[in-house]
Design a protein around this motif. Structure first.
Motif, PDB file in Angstrom:
ATOM      1  N   UNK A 105       0.877  -1.371   0.105  1.00 36.24           N
ATOM      2  CA  UNK A 105      -0.167   0.054   0.154  1.00 36.24           C
ATOM      3  C   UNK A 105       0.815   1.143   0.055  1.00 36.24           C
ATOM      4  N   UNK A 106       2.034   0.973   0.472  1.00 32.31           N
ATOM      5  CA  UNK A 106       2.958   2.294   0.510  1.00 32.31           C
ATOM      6  C   UNK A 106       4.355   2.007  -0.022  1.00 32.31           C
ATOM      7  N   UNK A 107       4.458   2.544  -1.279  1.00 32.16           N
ATOM      8  CA  UNK A 107       5.630   2.367  -1.949  1.00 32.16           C
ATOM      9  C   UNK A 107       7.032   2.852  -1.355  1.00 32.16           C
ATOM     10  N   UNK A 108       6.857   4.179  -0.570  1.00 30.47           N
ATOM     11  CA  UNK A 108       7.947   4.803   0.016  1.00 30.47           C
ATOM     12  C   UNK A 108       8.322   3.634   1.050  1.00 30.47           C
ATOM     13  N   UNK A 109       7.711   2.996   1.947  1.00 30.85           N
ATOM     14  CA  UNK A 109       8.271   2.053   2.957  1.00 30.85           C
ATOM     15  C   UNK A 109       8.716   0.780   2.202  1.00 30.85           C
ATOM     16  N   UNK A 110       8.368   0.367   1.068  1.00 29.73           N
ATOM     17  CA  UNK A 110       8.619  -0.652   0.205  1.00 29.73           C
ATOM     18  C   UNK A 110      10.246  -0.315  -0.292  1.00 29.73           C
ATOM     19  N   UNK A 111      10.308   0.917  -0.956  1.00 31.35           N
ATOM     20  CA  UNK A 111      11.402   1.513  -1.471  1.00 31.35           C
ATOM     21  C   UNK A 111      12.502   1.374  -0.022  1.00 31.35           C
ATOM     22  N   UNK A 112      12.245   1.871   1.077  1.00 34.29           N
ATOM     23  CA  UNK A 112      13.137   2.141   2.009  1.00 34.29           C
ATOM     24  C   UNK A 112      13.451   0.851   2.669  1.00 34.29           C
ATOM     25  N   UNK A 113      12.747  -0.139   2.362  1.00 33.02           N
ATOM     26  CA  UNK A 113      13.180  -1.653   2.555  1.00 33.02           C
ATOM     27  C   UNK A 113      13.172  -1.849   4.364  1.00 33.02           C
ATOM     28  N   UNK A 114      13.535  -2.810   4.781  1.00 36.75           N
ATOM     29  CA  UNK A 114      13.818  -3.349   6.224  1.00 36.75           C
ATOM     30  C   UNK A 114      15.350  -3.357   6.870  1.00 36.75           C
ATOM     31  N   UNK A 115      15.471  -3.251   7.983  1.00 40.09           N
ATOM     32  CA  UNK A 115      16.481  -3.680   8.734  1.00 40.09           C
ATOM     33  C   UNK A 115      16.152  -4.590   9.875  1.00 40.09           C
ATOM     34  N   UNK A 116      16.513  -5.871   9.718  1.00 39.69           N
ATOM     35  CA  UNK A 116      16.350  -6.959  10.498  1.00 39.69           C
ATOM     36  C   UNK A 116      16.949  -7.537  11.610  1.00 39.69           C
ATOM     37  N   UNK A 117      16.714  -7.434  12.755  1.00 33.86           N
ATOM     38  CA  UNK A 117      17.471  -7.860  14.021  1.00 33.86           C
ATOM     39  C   UNK A 117      17.297  -9.224  14.161  1.00 33.86           C
ATOM     40  N   UNK A 118      18.087  -9.925  14.525  1.00 32.90           N
ATOM     41  CA  UNK A 118      17.930 -11.559  14.904  1.00 32.90           C
ATOM     42  C   UNK A 118      18.606 -11.952  16.137  1.00 32.90           C
ATOM     43  N   UNK A 119      18.081 -13.109  16.557  1.00 32.07           N
ATOM     44  CA  UNK A 119      18.673 -13.765  17.917  1.00 32.07           C
ATOM     45  C   UNK A 119      20.236 -14.017  17.671  1.00 32.07           C
ATOM     46  N   UNK A 120      20.706 -14.379  18.895  1.00 32.07           N
ATOM     47  CA  UNK A 120      22.229 -14.871  18.842  1.00 32.07           C
ATOM     48  C   UNK A 120      22.472 -16.298  18.684  1.00 32.07           C
ATOM     49  N   UNK A 121      21.200 -17.071  18.560  1.00 33.98           N
ATOM     50  CA  UNK A 121      21.198 -18.379  18.612  1.00 33.98           C
ATOM     51  C   UNK A 121      21.257 -18.789  17.081  1.00 33.98           C
ATOM     52  N   UNK A 122      22.418 -19.366  16.695  1.00 35.40           N
ATOM     53  CA  UNK A 122      22.751 -19.717  15.418  1.00 35.40           C
ATOM     54  C   UNK A 122      23.131 -21.063  15.176  1.00 35.40           C
ATOM     55  N   UNK A 123      23.117 -21.922  16.081  1.00 33.03           N
ATOM     56  CA  UNK A 123      23.168 -23.348  15.947  1.00 33.03           C
ATOM     57  C   UNK A 123      21.977 -24.020  15.858  1.00 33.03           C
TER      58      UNK A 123
END
Length: 439
Positions: free
Chosen positions: A227-245
């Motif tokens: 619905x909002x192209x400005x948010x789509x163009x700006x994209x995401x920054x995704x933070x994740x957990x420290x559990x990687x195994x």
């Protein structure tokens, strides 16, 4: 100049920073610390420090005050560690920002034209930051978000780290557009965040629920972007957990898939970078970049992580600067309905094969009776109208159970503000909190 541990005094001291160097400070839980930019220019996690203004650093914060051209920094108060470093990964981080910025420009340009044949041309950078615990993931997310906001973009921050919580309290996954740079030492300015209550601080408590909530959040964001192209163009920054195994790695791959990440930034682990490069080699639209973690990142033991969680919850009720007055009120047991997600048999024994045992359903919504174990629990207020909508509904806020009187059948809550509850449907998990006097 370096001052460690008990040697740090409460006297005012000054640090002269050369260009592309940073002052690293570790703040304890006892005494406050103030920071002032006396000359030059400097930033904290990408947010510019205002000149000649005292800024208060909250307890249990590790901060890096970086300057591109040189600065004079004054500290007042007590810290646990202070030192100046001239070797930082900031140049590589800002180079990543420049590439992401170029992709936003390209996506924004394409969004004003007809829908392209290749959807990924229209899509802004969806950057997921991965790495083991205490590798600097949250700090890098803040840098990338602030630098994007300073370029007038409105990126969406997605926080999947249920152990700490940057947008909401621990035990939640959440997302919000970030439209102005964050305060150097404050929280993240969010407008109408989307929050789902997981209720635990470890994904192993109910991995299936974690997957379901990630999917709900991802679908909600896709609808917003459509619905909002400005948010789509700006994209995401995704933070994740420290559990990687093990299971943590499986959940990480699912997050990359669900949020359609097209940039994977790997911090602090060669093994994880190699594994992701191999498993994602069939997806050429995903770029995997290995970055060095900052030398200022320190390992924190379980007690420190627990104290940080407690402080985050306290911050929700009392404010970052301890300037809010939470509201206490009580209700009859019959005025609320408490639910938990998980437990309960998936099918009755009569419906199972001979010899099979009933399996628990990790996504089943079950009624919780008000018992003594709810004291000091954090309950989420669901926007759901019916219990079967709880899984897919956003969260309005959180209540702290301060007291239960079984004789009068009344339960006392602490709320961040007065007023009628937006819903009588409450969700419980294993998340608990108690006032910590050292904060």
């Amino acid at each position: 100049m370096s001052i460690d541990g008990a040697a740090a005094s409460a006297s005012t001291r000054q640090f002269l920073l050369e260009k592309e160097s940073e002052l690293r400070v570790e703040v304890g839980s006892e005494a406050p610390l103030r920071v002032r930019l006396a000359a030059g220019s400097a930033e904290v996690f990408g947010a510019e420090l205002p000149p000649e203004k005292w800024m208060t650093v909250p307890p249990l914060q590790n901060v890096a005050i970086f300057t591109w051209r040189g600065a004079t920094i004054v500290l007042d108060g007590t810290s646990e560690v202070e030192y100046v470093a001239d070797e930082t990964p900031m140049v590589s981080y800002v180079n990543v920002h420049a590439i992401l910025d170029a992709r936003r420009v390209s996506a924004n340009s394409n969004s004003s034209q007809f829908w392209p044949t290749n959807y990924f041309i229209f899509q802004g950078p969806r950057t997921i930051v991965v790495g083991p615990a205490d590798s600097g993931k949250t700090s890098l997310c803040r840098l990338l978000l602030n630098w994007a906001c300073r370029r007038s973009w409105k990126p969406t921050f997605v926080d999947l780290d249920i152990g700490q919580g940057s947008i909401s309290i621990p035990g939640c996954i959440a997302a919000s557009s970030v439209e102005t740079p964050m305060d150097s030492f404050g929280g993240i300015p969010t407008e109408m965040p989307v929050v789902y209550f997981y209720g635990h601080t470890s994904a192993s408590a109910n991995a299936e629920l974690y997957k379901v909530l990630m999917k709900e959040l991802a679908q909600t964001l896709e609808r917003r972007f459509s619905c909002f192209s400005e948010y789509e163009a700006a994209g995401m920054v995704i933070n994740t957990m420290g559990w990687v195994d093990g299971l943590g790695y499986e959940l990480l791959l699912q997050a990359i898939n669900l949020f359609n990440a097209n940039v994977v930034l790997v911090l602090g682990q060669e093994k994880l970078f190699s594994m992701l490069r191999d498993v994602l080699k069939s997806k050429p639209h995903i770029d995997i970049v290995k970055l060095h973690k900052s030398g200022g990142v320190v390992h924190r033991d379980q007690n420190v992580h627990q104290n940080c969680r407690s402080y985050r919850i306290r911050e929700y009720y009392h404010g970052i600067k301890n300037n809010l007055s939470p509201y206490s009120f009580s209700m009859n047991f019959g005025e609320i309905n408490v639910y938990r997600i998980g437990d309960g048999p998936q099918a009755p024994p009569s419906a199972l094969p001979i010899g099979a045992e009933p399996a628990s359903d990790p996504t089943r919504v079950v009624v919780v009776n008000i018992m003594p174990d709810l004291i000091h629990a954090i309950l989420a207020i669901s926007f759901a109208k019916e219990p079967d909508q709880i899984m897919s509904s956003n969260i309005a806020g959180f209540l702290f159970v301060s007291e239960i009187d079984f004789d009068s059948k009344r339960i006392t809550f602490l709320s961040p503000c007065p007023g009628e509850l937006p819903s009588k449907l409450l969700i419980s998990g294993s998340l608990k909190w108690s006032e910590n006097p050292k904060f």
